[in-house]
Design a protein around this motif. Sequence first.
Motif, PDB file in Angstrom:
ATOM      1  N   ALA A 149       8.991  -3.503   5.998  1.00 60.28           N
ATOM      2  CA  ALA A 149       9.809  -4.707   5.889  1.00 60.28           C
ATOM      3  C   ALA A 149       8.936  -5.958   5.908  1.00 60.28           C
ATOM      4  O   ALA A 149       9.138  -6.890   5.121  1.00 60.28           O
ATOM      5  N   GLU A 150       7.948  -5.999   6.804  1.00 59.57           N
ATOM      6  CA  GLU A 150       7.050  -7.167   6.835  1.00 59.57           C
ATOM      7  C   GLU A 150       6.216  -7.249   5.568  1.00 59.57           C
ATOM      8  O   GLU A 150       6.085  -8.327   4.973  1.00 59.57           O
ATOM      9  N   LEU A 151       5.653  -6.139   5.156  1.00 61.11           N
ATOM     10  CA  LEU A 151       4.797  -6.157   3.972  1.00 61.11           C
ATOM     11  C   LEU A 151       5.570  -6.563   2.724  1.00 61.11           C
ATOM     12  O   LEU A 151       5.095  -7.355   1.916  1.00 61.11           O
ATOM     13  N   ALA A 152       6.764  -6.017   2.571  1.00 62.04           N
ATOM     14  CA  ALA A 152       7.540  -6.314   1.364  1.00 62.04           C
ATOM     15  C   ALA A 152       8.044  -7.757   1.343  1.00 62.04           C
ATOM     16  O   ALA A 152       8.192  -8.340   0.273  1.00 62.04           O
ATOM     17  N   SER A 153       8.313  -8.335   2.518  1.00 60.88           N
ATOM     18  CA  SER A 153       8.791  -9.713   2.557  1.00 60.88           C
ATOM     19  C   SER A 153       7.660 -10.718   2.386  1.00 60.88           C
ATOM     20  O   SER A 153       7.913 -11.908   2.222  1.00 60.88           O
ATOM     21  N   GLY A 154       6.403 -10.250   2.418  1.00 55.92           N
ATOM     22  CA  GLY A 154       5.277 -11.143   2.231  1.00 55.92           C
ATOM     23  C   GLY A 154       4.508 -10.915   0.949  1.00 55.92           C
ATOM     24  O   GLY A 154       3.926 -11.845   0.388  1.00 55.92           O
ATOM     25  N   TRP A 155       4.503  -9.662   0.469  1.00 60.83           N
ATOM     26  CA  TRP A 155       3.746  -9.313  -0.739  1.00 60.83           C
ATOM     27  C   TRP A 155       4.626  -8.487  -1.655  1.00 60.83           C
ATOM     28  O   TRP A 155       4.915  -7.321  -1.373  1.00 60.83           O
ATOM     29  N   GLU A 156       5.070  -9.067  -2.764  1.00 57.69           N
ATOM     30  CA  GLU A 156       5.867  -8.319  -3.729  1.00 57.69           C
ATOM     31  C   GLU A 156       4.963  -7.368  -4.513  1.00 57.69           C
ATOM     32  O   GLU A 156       3.784  -7.625  -4.696  1.00 57.69           O
ATOM     33  N   GLY A 157       5.563  -6.273  -4.994  1.00 60.24           N
ATOM     34  CA  GLY A 157       4.802  -5.342  -5.811  1.00 60.24           C
ATOM     35  C   GLY A 157       4.631  -3.969  -5.198  1.00 60.24           C
ATOM     36  O   GLY A 157       3.996  -3.104  -5.783  1.00 60.24           O
ATOM     37  N   GLY A 158       5.180  -3.748  -3.992  1.00 65.45           N
ATOM     38  CA  GLY A 158       5.147  -2.415  -3.422  1.00 65.45           C
ATOM     39  C   GLY A 158       3.824  -2.079  -2.757  1.00 65.45           C
ATOM     40  O   GLY A 158       3.000  -2.948  -2.453  1.00 65.45           O
ATOM     41  N   VAL A 159       3.622  -0.778  -2.522  1.00 66.03           N
ATOM     42  CA  VAL A 159       2.506  -0.324  -1.689  1.00 66.03           C
ATOM     43  C   VAL A 159       1.153  -0.684  -2.299  1.00 66.03           C
ATOM     44  O   VAL A 159       0.176  -0.903  -1.570  1.00 66.03           O
ATOM     45  N   TYR A 160       1.056  -0.789  -3.612  1.00 65.95           N
ATOM     46  CA  TYR A 160      -0.224  -1.178  -4.214  1.00 65.95           C
ATOM     47  C   TYR A 160      -0.639  -2.562  -3.751  1.00 65.95           C
ATOM     48  O   TYR A 160      -1.789  -2.785  -3.329  1.00 65.95           O
ATOM     49  N   LYS A 161       0.266  -3.521  -3.855  1.00 66.23           N
ATOM     50  CA  LYS A 161      -0.048  -4.886  -3.454  1.00 66.23           C
ATOM     51  C   LYS A 161      -0.421  -4.956  -1.981  1.00 66.23           C
ATOM     52  O   LYS A 161      -1.315  -5.702  -1.578  1.00 66.23           O
ATOM     53  N   TRP A 162       0.293  -4.205  -1.146  1.00 64.60           N
ATOM     54  CA  TRP A 162       0.013  -4.238   0.290  1.00 64.60           C
ATOM     55  C   TRP A 162      -1.390  -3.725   0.585  1.00 64.60           C
ATOM     56  O   TRP A 162      -2.160  -4.376   1.296  1.00 64.60           O
ATOM     57  N   VAL A 163      -1.715  -2.557   0.045  1.00 66.38           N
ATOM     58  CA  VAL A 163      -3.010  -1.942   0.344  1.00 66.38           C
ATOM     59  C   VAL A 163      -4.138  -2.691  -0.362  1.00 66.38           C
ATOM     60  O   VAL A 163      -5.234  -2.852   0.199  1.00 66.38           O
ATOM     61  N   ALA A 164      -3.905  -3.160  -1.578  1.00 66.41           N
ATOM     62  CA  ALA A 164      -4.931  -3.917  -2.290  1.00 66.41           C
ATOM     63  C   ALA A 164      -5.278  -5.192  -1.542  1.00 66.41           C
ATOM     64  O   ALA A 164      -6.459  -5.558  -1.432  1.00 66.41           O
ATOM     65  N   ALA A 165      -4.256  -5.880  -1.012  1.00 69.95           N
ATOM     66  CA  ALA A 165      -4.502  -7.119  -0.269  1.00 69.95           C
ATOM     67  C   ALA A 165      -5.132  -6.841   1.090  1.00 69.95           C
ATOM     68  O   ALA A 165      -5.970  -7.610   1.565  1.00 69.95           O
ATOM     69  N   GLY A 166      -4.741  -5.736   1.720  1.00 70.42           N
ATOM     70  CA  GLY A 166      -5.226  -5.445   3.056  1.00 70.42           C
ATOM     71  C   GLY A 166      -6.539  -4.692   3.095  1.00 70.42           C
ATOM     72  O   GLY A 166      -7.306  -4.830   4.051  1.00 70.42           O
ATOM     73  N   ILE A 167      -6.825  -3.883   2.057  1.00 70.10           N
ATOM     74  CA  ILE A 167      -8.058  -3.087   2.050  1.00 70.10           C
ATOM     75  C   ILE A 167      -8.861  -3.404   0.783  1.00 70.10           C
ATOM     76  O   ILE A 167      -9.859  -4.099   0.837  1.00 70.10           O
ATOM     77  N   SER A 168      -8.419  -2.895  -0.358  1.00 73.84           N
ATOM     78  CA  SER A 168      -9.102  -3.152  -1.627  1.00 73.84           C
ATOM     79  C   SER A 168      -8.218  -2.673  -2.765  1.00 73.84           C
ATOM     80  O   SER A 168      -7.295  -1.879  -2.562  1.00 73.84           O
ATOM     81  N   LYS A 169      -8.526  -3.111  -3.974  1.00 73.24           N
ATOM     82  CA  LYS A 169      -7.748  -2.688  -5.136  1.00 73.24           C
ATOM     83  C   LYS A 169      -7.872  -1.186  -5.403  1.00 73.24           C
ATOM     84  O   LYS A 169      -6.868  -0.529  -5.703  1.00 73.24           O
ATOM     85  N   PRO A 170      -9.077  -0.602  -5.333  1.00 71.83           N
ATOM     86  CA  PRO A 170      -9.151   0.857  -5.531  1.00 71.83           C
ATOM     87  C   PRO A 170      -8.301   1.632  -4.531  1.00 71.83           C
ATOM     88  O   PRO A 170      -7.661   2.620  -4.891  1.00 71.83           O
ATOM     89  N   MET A 171      -8.292   1.180  -3.266  1.00 69.27           N
ATOM     90  CA  MET A 171      -7.460   1.850  -2.276  1.00 69.27           C
ATOM     91  C   MET A 171      -5.976   1.612  -2.562  1.00 69.27           C
ATOM     92  O   MET A 171      -5.135   2.472  -2.289  1.00 69.27           O
ATOM     93  N   GLY A 172      -5.660   0.465  -3.137  1.00 69.07           N
ATOM     94  CA  GLY A 172      -4.277   0.198  -3.532  1.00 69.07           C
ATOM     95  C   GLY A 172      -3.832   1.149  -4.623  1.00 69.07           C
ATOM     96  O   GLY A 172      -2.709   1.665  -4.603  1.00 69.07           O
TER      97      GLY A 172
END
Length: 491
Positions: free
Chosen positions: A68-91
């Motif tokens: 809920a927190e991730l989706a309300s701050g970063w649109e685009g689903g799990v890719y956007k969350w992990v890419a922003a938090g770790i890296s694009k390859p991990m996303g």
Amino acid sequence: MSDTDRALAKPKAPPAVMISWVALALMTTSSVASLRPAPTMAVYGLAAIFLYLVPAIIFLLPTSLVAAELASGWEGGVYKWVAAGISKPMGFLAVWCQFAMTIFYYPTLLGFVASTLAYVFNPALASNGVWTALVIVVFYWSGVFVSSRGTKGVAGLASGGLIIGTLIPGALLVFLGSVFLAQGNPSAAPMTAANLLPQWAGLASLVLIVNNFLSYSGMEMNAVHVSSLKNPAKEYPKSMFLAMGLVLLIFILPALAISWIVPAEELSLTAGVMQAFDAVFAQFNIQGLTPIIGIMLVAASLGGMLTWLAGPSKGLLLISREEGYLPPFLQKLNENGVQQNLLVVQGLVTTVIALGYALIPNVSSAYWIFSVITTQVYLIMYLLMFVAAIRLRRIDPDHPRGYRAPMLVGLAGVGFSASLAALLVGFIPPSQFGGQNPIVYFLIVAGGALGLGLLVPFLFYKLRKPSWKQPGQSDQPEQPDQSTQPEVTES
């Protein structure tokens, strides 16, 4: 061709389609909750509450609140969350794992549909491999056709399937169970405080609890549709909380109702939900309702399948268009902005699995192993999601979030530990493996999980080409699928 010519040649985007937060909650619930495990859990009587609540607290709650927190701050689903938090390859790895687990999910789900329909029309068909394969193929491709019409149709059918095939039959079970007790009949399962906890049987008990973690997987999946809400920051958390409540009620109450009426010895761990309904109806001499309930359960399963078709493949498509992870053919959208080619290729794999399931003798143990492999792959995504959530709180604490999960670091830590435990337990051979060498089982599962979950996305990543990127999409990854985007301007 000039940039102006490209802009003029670009097809007009389909009109925006919005969905309500209640509809999204029902889509999420339909992708997670089911009556299928009710007979299995009814064997444990009152302890079923414990077996569902513990995973809910340490897996469902963290997953829901963190998503809920991730989706309300970063649109685009799990890719956007992990890419922003770790890296694009991990996303990319995260969204691939979310997509890849569905490879064996569809045959499993539609296999249940086949056995349920067989029970309605001719129970002898339940063990007929050709019948099972036919149902899997026909219903999957029908689902692809419906999904290709856009998100609005999927939301409506998924919500309708949930209400007709899960909420109504579940409520009927609870009502009949309550009537059974109100008539003065004793509960078939003891309902005393001493029965609140299941009997401890060592590692087997741990496996049972951890397996219920996986009953809640998928809560984060529909976050990719957050931009289809009018007010995502406020409505998505509300949608998740409603889905959480519905999932718990659907899992726990029908299982208890069955345990009140049907003795545990009549509910083996392999008993199907249709047999449970038939046994309950027999107590009230209304067994004529059994075929009707069967059709309703099929509706729920198909609604859940449509939700899974609409979610993971869309998330994979969006980032593939942005970063060029998949060949252009797999990125192509139809006139409704749906990733039809990606669904078709996935359907070809599903068809092969269905035919193999029908034609290869003694395929059940191998099929079980493949299902475990895909579960392991899915858990990789959860591990990455929880790590990304913690890092985003630390490296970008001021990023606008419509919802901030309380004690997020602790929640994500608990969710990560639960996911890791489930991942490790998956390497323990179940009874279905027939007592063969556990080392062989471990090597098969580990090799499959590494191949499907790591090797395949690694190859896509290494083979990607700059020409695979869609022009003008790198800054707006949501743009290609206008069927779920809010309309900003009018042309």
